[in-house]
Write a protein that holds these residues in place. Structure first.
Motif, PDB file in Angstrom:
ATOM      1  N   ILE A 163      -8.389  -1.895 -11.333  1.00  0.00           N
ATOM      2  CA  ILE A 163      -8.782  -1.321  -9.963  1.00  0.00           C
ATOM      3  C   ILE A 163     -10.025  -1.989  -9.731  1.00  0.00           C
ATOM      4  O   ILE A 163     -11.002  -1.554 -10.155  1.00  0.00           O
ATOM      5  CB  ILE A 163      -8.701   0.341 -10.224  1.00  0.00           C
TER       6      ILE A 163
ATOM      7  N   GLY B  31     -12.452   0.611  -3.742  1.00  0.00           N
ATOM      8  CA  GLY B  31     -12.011   1.874  -3.689  1.00  0.00           C
ATOM      9  C   GLY B  31     -12.924   2.879  -2.687  1.00  0.00           C
ATOM     10  O   GLY B  31     -13.672   2.008  -2.174  1.00  0.00           O
TER      11      GLY B  31
ATOM     12  N   LEU C  71      -5.515  -3.990  -7.942  1.00  0.00           N
ATOM     13  CA  LEU C  71      -5.348  -2.720  -7.043  1.00  0.00           C
ATOM     14  C   LEU C  71      -6.680  -2.043  -6.501  1.00  0.00           C
ATOM     15  O   LEU C  71      -7.830  -2.479  -6.845  1.00  0.00           O
ATOM     16  CB  LEU C  71      -4.651  -1.480  -7.969  1.00  0.00           C
ATOM     17  N   SER C  72      -6.532  -1.352  -5.363  1.00  0.00           N
ATOM     18  CA  SER C  72      -7.362  -0.602  -4.906  1.00  0.00           C
ATOM     19  C   SER C  72      -7.154   1.069  -5.075  1.00  0.00           C
ATOM     20  O   SER C  72      -5.876   1.194  -5.255  1.00  0.00           O
ATOM     21  CB  SER C  72      -7.811  -0.825  -3.407  1.00  0.00           C
ATOM     22  N   ALA C  73      -8.158   1.928  -4.926  1.00  0.00           N
ATOM     23  CA  ALA C  73      -7.788   3.348  -5.086  1.00  0.00           C
ATOM     24  C   ALA C  73      -8.849   4.033  -4.005  1.00  0.00           C
ATOM     25  O   ALA C  73      -9.884   3.839  -3.900  1.00  0.00           O
ATOM     26  CB  ALA C  73      -7.938   3.964  -6.455  1.00  0.00           C
TER      27      ALA C  73
ATOM     28  N   THR D  82       2.512   1.481  -7.116  1.00  0.00           N
ATOM     29  CA  THR D  82       2.044   0.345  -6.422  1.00  0.00           C
ATOM     30  C   THR D  82       2.491  -0.858  -7.355  1.00  0.00           C
ATOM     31  O   THR D  82       2.761  -1.871  -6.570  1.00  0.00           O
ATOM     32  CB  THR D  82       0.495   0.412  -6.310  1.00  0.00           C
TER      33      THR D  82
ATOM     34  N   THR E  20       0.799  -1.103  -0.059  1.00  0.00           N
ATOM     35  CA  THR E  20       0.096  -0.022  -0.159  1.00  0.00           C
ATOM     36  C   THR E  20       0.745   1.167  -0.018  1.00  0.00           C
ATOM     37  O   THR E  20       2.017   1.229   0.439  1.00  0.00           O
ATOM     38  CB  THR E  20      -0.934  -0.082   1.255  1.00  0.00           C
TER      39      THR E  20
ATOM     40  N   VAL F  16      -0.744   4.498  -9.719  1.00  0.00           N
ATOM     41  CA  VAL F  16      -0.591   2.981 -10.309  1.00  0.00           C
ATOM     42  C   VAL F  16       0.525   2.533 -10.547  1.00  0.00           C
ATOM     43  O   VAL F  16       0.832   1.507 -10.173  1.00  0.00           O
ATOM     44  CB  VAL F  16      -1.509   3.241 -11.381  1.00  0.00           C
TER      45      VAL F  16
ATOM     46  N   MET G  30      -5.389   7.297 -14.298  1.00  0.00           N
ATOM     47  CA  MET G  30      -4.974   5.943 -13.654  1.00  0.00           C
ATOM     48  C   MET G  30      -5.667   4.854 -14.371  1.00  0.00           C
ATOM     49  O   MET G  30      -5.240   3.775 -14.506  1.00  0.00           O
ATOM     50  CB  MET G  30      -6.007   6.129 -12.468  1.00  0.00           C
TER      51      MET G  30
ATOM     52  N   THR H  24      -3.235   3.892  -2.927  1.00  0.00           N
ATOM     53  CA  THR H  24      -3.482   2.552  -3.453  1.00  0.00           C
ATOM     54  C   THR H  24      -2.910   1.512  -3.103  1.00  0.00           C
ATOM     55  O   THR H  24      -1.734   1.751  -2.211  1.00  0.00           O
ATOM     56  CB  THR H  24      -2.813   2.710  -5.037  1.00  0.00           C
TER      57      THR H  24
END
Length: 336
Positions: free
Chosen positions: A124, A127, A91-93, A77, A54, A74, A113, A144
């Motif tokens: 992604i 989020g 991924l998370s945002a 990470t 993270t 992006v 992104m 992220t």
């Protein structure tokens, strides 16, 4: 750590950042994964290995030549997962928005992104959004997180580095830091330098496929190449010898550093990787790097010595040598 309040330097990736982690966070959160202090946590679930990371992005300015805060988040990470041997999966945002932030800028960043994630082959998938009052944040901050799958058989870790290993870097150093410096309005510098922000998962996959003898990789962001090498020397107890003449630096970056009194060795990068590998494989890995768009300026920059606690030693251009310590903090605050 005899300081009563947080300083900007605590977020710079240098000595104060190290103290913050080891003296404040680590005692409370202590566990086997965290104690490794790598770019990502490596965990085993069943018979598979995964990596998890993270990061938060507070760069100023949020738009710069070669990218913006969105693509940077992006790429950063993805790169943290990749240097631990991970194949990035998802991924998370998370967005912290200041009231009054321009909607068109947010759309531009979100589009950036999405394009960066698509180019790297990741999605992604979740989020969060928070909005704070005017003055409670500086426009936009992004967090992220990412998960990757590890298939490389050998662990990539500081603990795996061996005396005699070669040290490589995938390209010119200091590009991102110099770019952000030139965009800071108060400095008034004009330059054609572009950030090196890029996803390194493809490059790293090529390196790992080329050799079973890669021992460690690092993403030299805050504090630059110098900081991560000094940190590795301290963690491992190994002596690292770097040849200053082999450090690849663009003339434009060197010029900015000479004007402002900075050292490119300690300026941030966002699309480079430092590699420790068995010496017989170094030339093969160098060929792979130079045949990839993100590794054309790769160099073998040094070697690993004995476990004598000698630290990071820079063999200077003029023929001398000096011990390089972990910098106190980042030369340029809010660089990522």
């Amino acid at each position: 750590m005899n300081r009563e309040r947080i300083l900007l330097e605590h977020g710079g990736g240098g000595l104060l950042s190290h103290e913050l982690v080891t003296e404040v966070f680590l005692p409370f959160f202590k566990n086997a994964c965290l104690e490794r202090l790598e770019d990502s946590a490596v965990v085993t679930l069943g018979d598979r290995k995964f990596c998890f990371t993270t990061d938060s992005y507070v760069i100023d300015p949020i738009f710069f030549p070669g990218g913006d805060i969105g693509s940077l988040a992006v790429h950063g990470t993805i790169n943290d997962l990749s240097v631990c041997g991970g194949i990035p999966l998802m991924l998370s945002a998370g967005f912290i928005l200041e009231e009054g932030f321009p909607m068109e800028d947010l759309k531009r960043i979100t589009r950036s992104m999405a394009e960066a994630a698509k180019t790297a082959g990741v999605s992604i998938v979740t989020g969060d959004t928070k909005v704070v009052a005017r003055g409670a944040a500086d426009g936009l901050f992004i967090n992220t997180s990412g998960i990757g799958r590890i298939e490389y058989p050998s662990p990539l870790s500081v603990e795996s580095i061996q005396p005699g290993d070669a040290i490589l870097v995938s390209g010119t150093i200091g590009d991102h830091g110099a770019t952000v410096l030139c965009k800071r309005k108060e400095l008034g510098l004009i330059s054609e330098i572009r950030s090196d922000s890029a996803p390194l998962n493809g490059l790293v996959a090529s390196i790992l496929a080329a050799s079973p003898n890669i021992h460690c990789m690092r993403d030299p962001t805050r504090g630059g190449l110098g900081a991560i090498l000094a940190e590795i020397a301290g963690q491992s107890g190994l002596s690292l010898s770097i040849r200053e003449a082999e450090l690849p630096v663009r003339e434009e970056v060197r010029g900015v550093c000479e004007i402002l009194g900075f050292d490119p060795f300690f300026l941030a990068n966002e699309g480079k990787v430092a590699i420790f590998c068995a010496a017989p494989d170094a030339e093969r890995i160098l060929d792979v790097l130079r045949n990839h768009e993100y590794g054309r300026d790769a160099r073998i920059i040094g070697s690993v010595g004995e476990r004598d606690g000698g630290g990071l030693i820079l063999q200077t251009i003029i023929g001398g040598s000096r011990v390089v310590d972990l910098p106190l903090g980042e030369l340029v605050p809010r660089i990522c």
